[in-house]
Design a protein around this motif. Structure first.
Motif, PDB file in Angstrom:
ATOM      1  N   LYS B 300       0.860  -1.185   0.000  1.00  0.00           N
ATOM      2  CA  LYS B 300       0.000   0.000   0.000  1.00  0.00           C
ATOM      3  C   LYS B 300       0.896   1.234   0.000  1.00  0.00           C
ATOM      4  O   LYS B 300       1.905   1.287   0.691  1.00  0.00           O
ATOM      5  N   ASN B 301       0.579   2.197  -0.804  1.00  0.00           N
ATOM      6  CA  ASN B 301       1.346   3.448  -0.936  1.00  0.00           C
ATOM      7  C   ASN B 301       2.647   3.313  -1.715  1.00  0.00           C
ATOM      8  O   ASN B 301       3.304   4.303  -1.981  1.00  0.00           O
ATOM      9  N   SER B 302       3.059   2.098  -2.060  1.00  0.00           N
ATOM     10  CA  SER B 302       4.335   2.028  -2.771  1.00  0.00           C
ATOM     11  C   SER B 302       4.156   1.583  -4.220  1.00  0.00           C
ATOM     12  O   SER B 302       5.109   1.601  -4.997  1.00  0.00           O
ATOM     13  N   LEU B 303       2.939   1.210  -4.585  1.00  0.00           N
ATOM     14  CA  LEU B 303       2.691   0.828  -5.971  1.00  0.00           C
ATOM     15  C   LEU B 303       2.426   2.098  -6.782  1.00  0.00           C
ATOM     16  O   LEU B 303       1.585   2.914  -6.416  1.00  0.00           O
ATOM     17  N   ILE B 304       3.170   2.264  -7.868  1.00  0.00           N
ATOM     18  CA  ILE B 304       2.974   3.455  -8.702  1.00  0.00           C
ATOM     19  C   ILE B 304       2.087   3.081  -9.883  1.00  0.00           C
ATOM     20  O   ILE B 304       2.422   2.183 -10.659  1.00  0.00           O
ATOM     21  N   GLN B 305       0.973   3.748  -9.979  1.00  0.00           N
ATOM     22  CA  GLN B 305       0.075   3.476 -11.096  1.00  0.00           C
ATOM     23  C   GLN B 305       0.681   4.051 -12.374  1.00  0.00           C
ATOM     24  O   GLN B 305       1.151   5.181 -12.389  1.00  0.00           O
ATOM     25  N   SER B 306       0.658   3.278 -13.468  1.00  0.00           N
ATOM     26  CA  SER B 306       1.300   3.800 -14.677  1.00  0.00           C
ATOM     27  C   SER B 306       0.345   3.943 -15.847  1.00  0.00           C
ATOM     28  O   SER B 306       0.753   4.377 -16.917  1.00  0.00           O
ATOM     29  N   ASN B 307      -0.925   3.578 -15.683  1.00  0.00           N
ATOM     30  CA  ASN B 307      -1.912   3.996 -16.682  1.00  0.00           C
ATOM     31  C   ASN B 307      -3.301   4.094 -16.052  1.00  0.00           C
ATOM     32  O   ASN B 307      -3.543   3.583 -14.960  1.00  0.00           O
TER      33      ASN B 307
END
Lengths: 136, 314
Positions: B300-307
Motif C-alpha cells: 500500500k502506498n508504494s505501488l505506482i500506477q502507470s496507466n
C-alpha cells in the motif's frame, strides 16, 4: 603603478557573483533534465519483444552484459557500455551480429538472422514511467 | 520447451563466467523437470504412473516436495497432478480445444496431489494411479531462478537483473544505487496499448505474474469473447475463474513467488490474500476482471500506477 589595475573589494564581489551565477546555471542545466533522458533498448526474438530496458545518457554507465537464450541451444550476448551496444558473442553460424559495429543512436540495430534476434535502440524514454524491466 | 532468458549482470569479467554457469544450471534443471524432454525425471515419473516408483535427481525431488507442500497449504489450488487436464485442453499445443464436461470429469478423477508418494531415503517418486501425470511448470522456473541467484551471489555479483520467461529476478539494487523499477504487465495491453499498469521498486526480490492473458485459445476468444486460458483450477478442470485476470507476487524467494502467483490466480483475491498474509515473506497484487487492483498491506502506498485503465483500491 596604475591604481585601476588593483582589485577593489567591490570588484571581487562582482567576480564572485558572476562565478556563483555560472555555477548555478550549470547546476540548473543538470537538474532541469537536459541530460536526464534515457535511451530505450529493445531485444526482439522472432518478432516478439522479449526484453526492453533503458540506458541512462548522463555520463558513465556501469557495463552490463545480457545473455539471451534464443531457443534450441542458441544464444547471443549483448554488452552495454557508455560507448554503445554491441553483440560480443553468439553461437550462430555466420557470426555477422558479432562483427556488426557498435550501435548508439535511436534507430540503429544489430540483427542475427539465424537466431531471429534483434537488438534495437528505439528512442527516448517515457519520463516517469521508465522501468528496468516488466514482469509478464 | 525452451524458456526465453535474459541476464543483465553488472561488473567485470568474472561476472560473465558466473552468468554462464548460472545459465548452465538453469538448463540442467529444465532438462530434469521438462514435461516434454524425453529423458526428464518428469516424463519418467509420468510413464511409470500406477506401475513403479522412479528414482529422480535431488533437485527434482526437492521441487516436487515443495510443490506438494504448496498443494497442502493451498488446499489443492496448486496441484502438480493437473497434467491430464492440461493435456486434454492442449492450450499450449497446436490444437487446443474446449473438451466436453464428461471428458473433463473423467480426467479430473486422476488429479490429486495426495496420490504422489515420495520416498525421502531412496529419492523416488510414485504416482499411485495409471493415467496420472505431473507438471512442474508452475514452480520449476522459480526454483531455477533461486539457483541462478545463488550461483551469481557466490561469485560475488552484487547487481543483476534476470528475466526468465517473464519472471523478473533482481540481485541487489540498480548500479546507480536506486531500487529496480519493475513494471507489472498490463493484462489487457492489446486493448490499452500500455505495456504495464503499475510499477514497483524492488531490491533483492523476484516479481512473478500470472494471468489469463499469457496463453489462451485465440480462435474461441475471437468468436465468443470467452478466454480459455492455461491456468486450470484443479477443483473444476476448467480454466481458473475466480474473478481475476492477473496476479503478481513479490518475494525474496523465487520458488515461493512462482507458486504463490499461480495459487493467488486460482483462489481469487480474498482467499489468496489471506493465505499469502498468513505465510508471510511475500507481497501480492491482484487485478480483477473489473480492472480493480488490490494489494497486500506491504505494498500500500508504494505501488505506482502507470496507466488510467485500472483503479488501485485502498
Amino acid at each position: 603603478m596604475d591604481k585601476s589595475m588593483k582589485l577593489k573589494i567591490g570588484d571581487i564581489f562582482v567576480y564572485l557573483f558572476i562565478l556563483v551565477l555560472i555555477g548555478l546555471s550549470l547546476l540548473g542545466l543538470k537538474t532541469m533534465g537536459v541530460d536526464r533522458s534515457n535511451t530505450v533498448v529493445q531485444i526482439q526474438l522472432d518478432g516478439q519483444v522479449i526484453d526492453s530496458f533503458e540506458v541512462s545518457q548522463d555520463g558513465e554507465i556501469e557495463t552490463r552484459e545480457i545473455r539471451v537464450d534464443t531457443g534450441q541451444g542458441g544464444y547471443n550476448i549483448v554488452r552495454v557500455t557508455s560507448q554503445g551496444i554491441a553483440v560480443i558473442d553468439a553461437n550462430c553460424p555466420d557470426k555477422l551480429c558479432v562483427r556488426s559495429p557498435i550501435i548508439k543512436v535511436p534507430g540503429q540495430s544489430i540483427v542475427c538472422i539465424p537466431h531471429k534476434f534483434v537488438v534495437r535502440i528505439i528512442g527516448e524514454n517515457q519520463g516517469d514511467n521508465a522501468v528496468d524491466d516488466t514482469a509478464s | 520447451m525452451d524458456t526465453i532468458m535474459s541476464f543483465r549482470v553488472y561488473g567485470d569479467r568474472s561476472a560473465k563466467k558466473a552468468m554462464n554457469k548460472a545459465i548452465d544450471r538453469i538448463k540442467e534443471i529444465e532438462k530434469h523437470m521438462s514435461s516434454t524432454y524425453e529423458d526428464s525425471d518428469v516424463v519418467k515419473i509420468n510413464k511409470a504412473a500406477g506401475t513403479e516408483p522412479v528414482k529422480v535427481h535431488d533437485d527434482t525431488f526437492y521441487v516436487i516436495k515443495k510443490a506438494l507442500e504448496y498443494g497442502q497449504l493451498s488446499d489443492g489450488a496448486l496441484d502438480i497432478t493437473i497434467r491430464p487436464i492440461v493435456e486434454l485442453w492442449g492450450i499450449t499445443s497446436d490444437n487446443p480445444r474446449v473438451p466436453s464436461k464428461e471428458e473433463i470429469d473423467e480426467k479430473l478423477a486422476l488429479v490429486d496431489y495426495r496420490k504422489v508418494v515420495l520416498d525421502e531415503e531412496n529419492k523416488t517418486v510414485f504416482l499411485e494411479e495409471k493415467g496420472m501425470g505431473i507438471d512442474l511448470g508452475a514452480i520449476a522456473k522459480g526454483y531455477a531462478a533461486d539457483e541462478a541467484v545463488r550461483i551469481l551471489r557466490e561469485a560475488g555479483v552484487e547487481s543483476a537483473l534476470l528475466n526468465l520467461g517473464g519472471n523478473v529476478i533482481t540481485i541487489g539494487s540498480n548500479p546507480d544505487g536506486r531500487s529496480w523499477r519493475i513494471g507489472i504487465q498490463d493484462p489487457r495491453r492489446d486493448e490499452t496499448g500500455e505495456p504495464h499498469f503499475a510499477i514497483v521498486g524492488v531490491a533483492d526480490a523476484t516479481v512473478v505474474s500470472s494471468g489469463d492473458y499469457e496463453r489462451y485459445i485465440e480462435e474461441v476468444y475471437e468468436k465468443t469473447g470467452e478466454r480459455y486460458h492455461h491456468i486450470f483450477d484443479p477443483k473444476t478442470g476448467y480454466p481458473a475463474d475466480k474473478g481475476l485476470m492477473a496476479s503478481t507476487i513479490i518475494s525474496s524467494s523465487s520458488i515461493d513467488a512462482d507458486a504463490l502467483s499461480t495459487i493467488l490466480f486460482i483462489m481469487g483475491y480474498e482467499e489468496g490474500f489471506n493465505l499469502i498474509e498468513e505465510i508471510g515473506n511475500a507481497e501480492a497484487i491482484a487485478v480483477t476482471v473489473d480492472k480493480e487492483v488490490y494489494t497486500t498491506e506491504g505494498l500500500k502506498n508504494s505501488l505506482i500506477q502507470s496507466n488510467d485503465h485500472y483503479k488501485i483500491m485502498d
